[in-house]
Each structure stands twice: as C-alpha cells, then as structure tokens.
Design a protein around this motif. Structure first.
Motif, PDB file in Angstrom:
ATOM      1  N   ARG A 223       0.843  -1.199   0.000  1.00 18.27           N
ATOM      2  CA  ARG A 223       0.000   0.000   0.000  1.00 18.27           C
ATOM      3  C   ARG A 223       0.879   1.251   0.000  1.00 18.27           C
ATOM      4  NH1 ARG A 223      -5.329  -0.341   0.862  1.00 18.27           N
ATOM      5  NH2 ARG A 223      -6.207  -2.302   1.641  1.00 18.27           N
ATOM      6  N   GLN A 224       0.445   2.248  -0.721  1.00 18.46           N
ATOM      7  CA  GLN A 224       1.090   3.565  -0.739  1.00 18.46           C
ATOM      8  C   GLN A 224       2.472   3.562  -1.393  1.00 18.46           C
ATOM      9  OE1 GLN A 224      -0.814   6.132   0.258  1.00 18.46           O
ATOM     10  NE2 GLN A 224      -2.365   4.586   0.741  1.00 18.46           N
ATOM     11  N   SER A 225       2.793   2.522  -2.163  1.00 21.23           N
ATOM     12  CA  SER A 225       4.102   2.516  -2.821  1.00 21.23           C
ATOM     13  C   SER A 225       4.101   3.309  -4.121  1.00 21.23           C
ATOM     14  CB  SER A 225       4.565   1.078  -3.086  1.00 21.23           C
ATOM     15  OG  SER A 225       3.676   0.408  -3.970  1.00 21.23           O
ATOM     16  N   GLY A 226       2.907   3.727  -4.580  1.00 21.61           N
ATOM     17  CA  GLY A 226       2.830   4.554  -5.778  1.00 21.61           C
ATOM     18  C   GLY A 226       2.219   3.863  -6.982  1.00 21.61           C
ATOM     19  N   LYS A 227       1.548   2.733  -6.774  1.00 30.74           N
ATOM     20  CA  LYS A 227       0.981   1.970  -7.895  1.00 30.74           C
ATOM     21  C   LYS A 227      -0.060   2.780  -8.661  1.00 30.74           C
ATOM     22  CE  LYS A 227      -0.464  -1.417  -5.284  1.00 30.74           C
ATOM     23  NZ  LYS A 227      -0.015  -0.888  -3.992  1.00 30.74           N
ATOM     24  N   THR A 228      -1.005   3.377  -7.937  1.00 34.31           N
ATOM     25  CA  THR A 228      -2.073   4.137  -8.582  1.00 34.31           C
ATOM     26  C   THR A 228      -1.517   5.325  -9.355  1.00 34.31           C
ATOM     27  OG1 THR A 228      -3.596   3.501  -6.816  1.00 34.31           O
ATOM     28  CG2 THR A 228      -4.237   5.363  -8.206  1.00 34.31           C
ATOM     29  N   THR A 229      -0.615   6.058  -8.728  1.00 34.98           N
ATOM     30  CA  THR A 229      -0.018   7.232  -9.376  1.00 34.98           C
ATOM     31  C   THR A 229       0.700   6.837 -10.653  1.00 34.98           C
ATOM     32  OG1 THR A 229       0.257   8.325  -7.233  1.00 34.98           O
ATOM     33  CG2 THR A 229       1.582   9.150  -9.061  1.00 34.98           C
ATOM     34  N   LEU A 230       1.451   5.750 -10.606  1.00 39.05           N
ATOM     35  CA  LEU A 230       2.181   5.301 -11.783  1.00 39.05           C
ATOM     36  C   LEU A 230       1.232   4.944 -12.920  1.00 39.05           C
ATOM     37  CD1 LEU A 230       4.775   4.402 -13.218  1.00 39.05           C
ATOM     38  CD2 LEU A 230       4.531   2.171 -12.085  1.00 39.05           C
ATOM     39  N   CYS A 231       0.196   4.187 -12.625  1.00 39.66           N
ATOM     40  CA  CYS A 231      -0.747   3.749 -13.667  1.00 39.66           C
ATOM     41  C   CYS A 231      -1.480   4.933 -14.291  1.00 39.66           C
ATOM     42  CB  CYS A 231      -1.755   2.767 -13.080  1.00 39.66           C
ATOM     43  SG  CYS A 231      -1.048   1.179 -12.582  1.00 39.66           S
ATOM     44  N   ARG A 232      -1.952   5.825 -13.452  1.00 43.78           N
ATOM     45  CA  ARG A 232      -2.750   6.940 -13.967  1.00 43.78           C
ATOM     46  C   ARG A 232      -1.883   7.967 -14.697  1.00 43.78           C
ATOM     47  NH1 ARG A 232      -7.648   8.617 -10.043  1.00 43.78           N
ATOM     48  NH2 ARG A 232      -8.436   9.250 -12.092  1.00 43.78           N
ATOM     49  N   LYS A 233      -0.630   8.073 -14.290  1.00 42.47           N
ATOM     50  CA  LYS A 233       0.275   8.996 -14.982  1.00 42.47           C
ATOM     51  C   LYS A 233       0.669   8.451 -16.351  1.00 42.47           C
ATOM     52  CE  LYS A 233       4.714  11.391 -14.479  1.00 42.47           C
ATOM     53  NZ  LYS A 233       5.930  11.564 -13.646  1.00 42.47           N
ATOM     54  N   LEU A 234       0.933   7.137 -16.421  1.00 36.06           N
ATOM     55  CA  LEU A 234       1.341   6.541 -17.687  1.00 36.06           C
ATOM     56  C   LEU A 234       0.185   6.434 -18.679  1.00 36.06           C
ATOM     57  CD1 LEU A 234       3.788   3.629 -16.696  1.00 36.06           C
ATOM     58  CD2 LEU A 234       4.345   5.899 -17.588  1.00 36.06           C
ATOM     59  N   TYR A 235      -1.037   6.193 -18.155  1.00 38.04           N
ATOM     60  CA  TYR A 235      -2.187   5.953 -19.039  1.00 38.04           C
ATOM     61  C   TYR A 235      -3.375   6.827 -18.621  1.00 38.04           C
ATOM     62  CZ  TYR A 235       0.885   2.070 -19.943  1.00 38.04           C
ATOM     63  OH  TYR A 235       1.993   1.320 -20.248  1.00 38.04           O
ATOM     64  N   PRO A 236      -3.246   8.134 -18.801  1.00 30.03           N
ATOM     65  CA  PRO A 236      -4.291   9.063 -18.365  1.00 30.03           C
ATOM     66  C   PRO A 236      -5.598   8.910 -19.136  1.00 30.03           C
ATOM     67  CG  PRO A 236      -2.639  10.205 -19.694  1.00 30.03           C
ATOM     68  CD  PRO A 236      -2.098   8.841 -19.425  1.00 30.03           C
ATOM     69  N   ASP A 237      -5.559   8.289 -20.313  1.00 36.77           N
ATOM     70  CA  ASP A 237      -6.778   8.133 -21.116  1.00 36.77           C
ATOM     71  C   ASP A 237      -7.582   6.890 -20.748  1.00 36.77           C
ATOM     72  OD1 ASP A 237      -6.142  10.435 -22.529  1.00 36.77           O
ATOM     73  OD2 ASP A 237      -5.008   9.337 -24.046  1.00 36.77           O
ATOM     74  N   LEU A 238      -6.993   6.010 -19.955  1.00 34.59           N
ATOM     75  CA  LEU A 238      -7.733   4.831 -19.523  1.00 34.59           C
ATOM     76  C   LEU A 238      -8.643   5.193 -18.352  1.00 34.59           C
ATOM     77  CD1 LEU A 238      -5.412   1.663 -19.473  1.00 34.59           C
ATOM     78  CD2 LEU A 238      -7.470   2.044 -20.831  1.00 34.59           C
ATOM     79  N   PRO A 239      -9.911   4.783 -18.364  1.00 30.97           N
ATOM     80  CA  PRO A 239     -10.782   5.011 -17.206  1.00 30.97           C
ATOM     81  C   PRO A 239     -10.201   4.337 -15.956  1.00 30.97           C
ATOM     82  CG  PRO A 239     -12.048   4.261 -19.095  1.00 30.97           C
ATOM     83  CD  PRO A 239     -10.611   4.089 -19.460  1.00 30.97           C
ATOM     84  N   TYR A 240     -10.584   4.856 -14.821  1.00 30.90           N
ATOM     85  CA  TYR A 240     -10.024   4.363 -13.552  1.00 30.90           C
ATOM     86  C   TYR A 240     -11.142   4.055 -12.575  1.00 30.90           C
ATOM     87  CZ  TYR A 240      -7.935   4.619  -8.875  1.00 30.90           C
ATOM     88  OH  TYR A 240      -7.576   4.358  -7.577  1.00 30.90           O
ATOM     89  N   ILE A 241     -11.058   2.887 -11.922  1.00 29.21           N
ATOM     90  CA  ILE A 241     -11.976   2.564 -10.827  1.00 29.21           C
ATOM     91  C   ILE A 241     -11.173   1.982  -9.671  1.00 29.21           C
ATOM     92  CG2 ILE A 241     -13.913   2.103 -12.386  1.00 29.21           C
ATOM     93  CD1 ILE A 241     -13.446  -0.906 -11.722  1.00 29.21           C
ATOM     94  N   ASN A 242     -11.703   2.152  -8.475  1.00 29.77           N
ATOM     95  CA  ASN A 242     -11.036   1.669  -7.269  1.00 29.77           C
ATOM     96  C   ASN A 242     -11.977   0.738  -6.517  1.00 29.77           C
ATOM     97  OD1 ASN A 242      -9.733   1.273  -4.810  1.00 29.77           O
ATOM     98  ND2 ASN A 242      -8.921   3.357  -4.761  1.00 29.77           N
ATOM     99  N   LEU A 243     -11.598  -0.509  -6.347  1.00 33.20           N
ATOM    100  CA  LEU A 243     -12.458  -1.486  -5.682  1.00 33.20           C
ATOM    101  C   LEU A 243     -12.396  -1.388  -4.161  1.00 33.20           C
ATOM    102  CD1 LEU A 243     -12.225  -4.657  -7.943  1.00 33.20           C
ATOM    103  CD2 LEU A 243     -13.670  -2.626  -8.119  1.00 33.20           C
ATOM    104  N   GLU A 244     -11.671  -0.394  -3.654  1.00 32.45           N
ATOM    105  CA  GLU A 244     -11.793  -0.056  -2.235  1.00 32.45           C
ATOM    106  C   GLU A 244     -13.113   0.682  -1.983  1.00 32.45           C
ATOM    107  OE1 GLU A 244      -8.801   0.025   0.580  1.00 32.45           O
ATOM    108  OE2 GLU A 244      -9.217  -1.856  -0.447  1.00 32.45           O
ATOM    109  N   ASN A 245     -13.658   1.272  -3.039  1.00 34.53           N
ATOM    110  CA  ASN A 245     -14.936   1.973  -2.950  1.00 34.53           C
ATOM    111  C   ASN A 245     -16.059   0.950  -2.887  1.00 34.53           C
ATOM    112  OD1 ASN A 245     -17.463   3.217  -3.912  1.00 34.53           O
ATOM    113  ND2 ASN A 245     -16.189   5.044  -4.251  1.00 34.53           N
ATOM    114  N   ALA A 246     -16.759   0.928  -1.767  1.00 29.93           N
ATOM    115  CA  ALA A 246     -17.781  -0.095  -1.531  1.00 29.93           C
ATOM    116  C   ALA A 246     -18.892  -0.041  -2.573  1.00 29.93           C
ATOM    117  CB  ALA A 246     -18.362   0.059  -0.129  1.00 29.93           C
ATOM    118  N   ASN A 247     -19.277   1.156  -2.990  1.00 30.52           N
ATOM    119  CA  ASN A 247     -20.352   1.294  -3.974  1.00 30.52           C
ATOM    120  C   ASN A 247     -19.928   0.746  -5.336  1.00 30.52           C
ATOM    121  OD1 ASN A 247     -22.075   2.519  -2.119  1.00 30.52           O
ATOM    122  ND2 ASN A 247     -21.331   4.576  -2.614  1.00 30.52           N
ATOM    123  N   THR A 248     -18.685   1.052  -5.725  1.00 34.65           N
ATOM    124  CA  THR A 248     -18.171   0.539  -6.997  1.00 34.65           C
ATOM    125  C   THR A 248     -18.084  -0.978  -6.971  1.00 34.65           C
ATOM    126  OG1 THR A 248     -16.872   2.558  -7.331  1.00 34.65           O
ATOM    127  CG2 THR A 248     -16.233   0.620  -8.601  1.00 34.65           C
TER     128      THR A 248
END
Length: 397
Positions: free
Chosen positions: A30-55
């Motif tokens: 956790r917090q090693s930078g996975k999300t930041t790396l993915c979203r920075k490299l591929y800003p055009d890909l939609p993003y969802i987080n399964l930590e979000n209970a509703n999602t």
C-alpha cells in the motif's frame, strides 16, 4: 522534500510490456505509488477503485454491464477486493483475441500478494505481465534531485508521501500502520488477540537481519507457533516483511536452514522501533541491521524495477561464516557483504574469499557494499559504497 512526482524506474518496463500483453498486473505494498504510476502513464484509460464499496457492489451485481461500459479497457485499482474479476477478464481477453481485437487493455493493481497472485496464476497465465512496485529506491530519489544521507534514507524509507512532506513522517507511518492492521490483516485472517499481534510486529522489527525463530516469538507473544507462522505469512502477503532463504548446496558443509527476516521498508521498521530522528538512529544498536536491510532492499528494487525477480539468499555455515547476500544468476553466484561502517577493513573480504575458494569459478563476483566515502574506495577492487551501486546499474546488473 520535493514538490513534484518522482519518476519511477518501473515505468520503462511497464510501457514495454503494455504493448505485448492485454493485461498488466501490478502488485506491491500500500502507498508505494501503484495508482499514481498507472494513472500517470495511461491518463486516457478510465479508472476505478475497488476499495470503494459502492463501486465494488455495482460490479458484483452486474458484471456484464461493467465490461460493456469499459469496452476500451480500464485501470482496476485494489483488485484483490474482488479477485473473481480475473476470471471475467480472462473471458473477455480470450474473446478479444478470437475477434482480433487488440486495443482493449486492462491494468489491475493490488496490495495483497496472496489474494491477487493466486487468481492471476489460476486465470491469467499467458495473458498478463506481472510487475511489482516497491517503495522508492535510492536511485529514484537521486534522479528526482534528492541525495539524502544514509540515516535520512533509512528513517524515511521509500514511501513517496513522506518524501513529498517529511515533516509529517511520523503521522504518515502511524496512519499507515493503523490502516494496515484494520484493512489488510483483518481481511486475510481473523486475529483474536490484536494486542499480541502488535507486539509480534514490533518484535519482528527488533529482529531484522536475524534468523526467524517462530518458537521464540511464540513465547514472547503468548500465542502458538502455528499462529506465529500464520502471522508471518500475512506480513509477507501484504508486503510488510520477507524472509531471506539460506543458500543450500551440496558442498559438504553444514549450512543453516533457517531464513532471516527483513522489512520491505526500513522507515516502517524504524517507526516500529520508536526511532524518531537521525540522531536516535546513529546510536541505535540496530543501526547496522537497518543499513543491511536497506541495501538488500535496493538490490530487490533494482531487479523488480526491470521486471525481474531477484533470487537472493544468504550463506551461513556451522563455523558461523556468513555472507549477507548470495545472488543467483543462472548457474553463477554473486556474493555481497554489507557493512555499515564508513571505514574500510580488509577483513570485510574474508568470508567472500572463502566462498570463492570453496565454489571456484561458479562465483563470478565478490563485492563489499558499505557506507564509506566513494572517494576512498576506487583503488580497492570489489568495494563500493551503496550510493555508487544505486547510481550505476552495471555495478549490480
């Protein structure tokens, strides 16, 4: 402190593999930078987080609509919360391949090694590239314009949030520790005695670089040996600690069979040990062990950041000859001694020379990594300060 995003070395390998695989699986703490790396490299890909209970609930209720919605691909963060999703990804990847569709890409991340990789192995063999992002390496900090002292790097560790604001280091680790206990540990096993687990975790920090003794920890915490072994598996699954396996070979010597324990992040270990600043660290009795842990982590990161899994061991025989790191590369061996001292001692090479005589040409490199001044080691073959091997890949690779 830095005021910008730090470039991650893994990005190069991730971009290369993205062109060849329909799915990228990115694991790490956790917090090693996975999300930041993915979203920075591929800003055009939609993003969802399964930590979000509703999602998560929405996907579980209607998985078909989810894949219809993201027909061009998606970044799925914290996928270990719904590991069954890999079976559905497999179906769609295979269907895309049958139809000749190559433009849909999935990137999935997770911070629980067991829950994630078990499903990857079962469902995604041959369809995904698996990468691991550990906390920041010393080289990544150097490339961002920072050149921290050894003590500063050990006590801060590698979590990016701390290097963005070092003034709240203690608060960040406190929150990380609490969140880790509440989320990751309890999601994997039901801990009946949380107080004993807290004690166990701090005892692990106090035994960095020592052989892992479940019986001793059982006595110290008041729980069974089976419980201790279960807990250490949880710590490994959530990228908190790892066990360095002893080197075994048929060389007519009695070698230890007990692994040694290390933390993936020395900053977290320092926090658990109650080390509050660099002055405390400099005189702390475990400063040498923390330095050793930090250097081994750097070797691990160097490999992982190139998409390779390092095969690391340590050597110890019945006469207590010990070598900190045995690095296997095919049938060859690289041997590393790690010394926290700043002054060179010719005895640093004593056990390395012994191993070279014992195994002959199989040992292709013998190196001492220490905390000395790089200006003083250039004339001694095989002696490097750890900053040099962080700067120059050819020192280790």
């Amino acid at each position: 402190m830095i005021d910008q995003l730090i470039y991650r070395s893994l990005a190069t390998e991730m971009k290369r593999l993205f062109e060849h695989f329909p799915v990228i699986t990115l694991t790490g703490p956790r917090q090693s930078g996975k999300t930041t790396l993915c979203r920075k490299l591929y800003p055009d890909l939609p993003y969802i987080n399964l930590e979000n209970a509703n999602t998560l609930q929405e996907i579980q209720d209607d998985i078909k609509s989810f894949f219809d919605k993201y027909s061009q691909g998606v970044i799925i963060d914290e996928a270990h919360n719904f590991p069954e999703i890999f079976s559905y990804i497999q179906i769609h990847v295979d269907e895309d391949k049958f139809k000749g569709k190559k433009d849909r890409k999935f990137i999935v991340t997770g911070s629980s090694n067991f829950a994630l990789l078990e499903k990857v192995t079962q469902s995604m063999a041959g369809r995904t590239a698996v990468l691991t992002l550990l906390p920041l390496s010393y080289k990544e900090l150097l490339q961002s314009g920072l050149a921290p002292t050894t003590n500063r790097f050990i006590i801060n560790g590698g979590y990016p949030a701390i290097w963005l604001d070092e003034s709240v280091r203690t608060e960040i680790y406190s929150n990380y520790y609490t969140t880790y206990i509440e989320r990751d540990v309890r999601s994997i096993i039901n801990i009946k005695d949380l107080r004993a687990f807290h004690i166990f975790l701090r005892l692990c920090a106090g035994r960095i670089g020592s052989e892992f003794n479940a019986s001793s920890l059982s006595v110290a915490t008041g729980v069974s040996v089976n419980t201790i072994n279960s807990w250490i598996s949880v710590l490994a699954a959530s990228y908190t600690v790892y066990l360095l396996t002893p080197y075994h070979a048929n060389i007519g010597k009695r070698l230890t069979k007990t692994p040694k324990i290390y933390f993936y992040d020395t900053g977290l270990a320092a926090y658990l040990l109650g080390i509050e600043n660099e002055v405390h660290l400099q005189t702390h009795p475990l400063r040498g062990e923390l330095f050793e842990n930090m250097v081994i982590n750097e070797i691990l990161k160097e490999g992982y950041n190139k998409g390779k899994e390092e095969h690391l061991y340590f050597y110890r025989d019945k006469t207590q000859r010990e070598i900190d790191v045995i690095r296997m590369k095919a049938l060859n061996i690289e041997a590393y001694e790690i010394k926290a001292g700043k002054s060179y001692d010719k005895d640093y090479f004593k056990h390395l020379k012994y191993l070279k005589e014992l195994l002959g040409e199989q040992v292709t490199r013998t190196t001492v990594l220490y905390d000395g001044d790089s200006n003083n080691d250039s004339t001694i073959n095989g002696l490097y300060n750890f900053r040099d091997f962080s700067l120059y890949d050819n020192k280790l690779v």
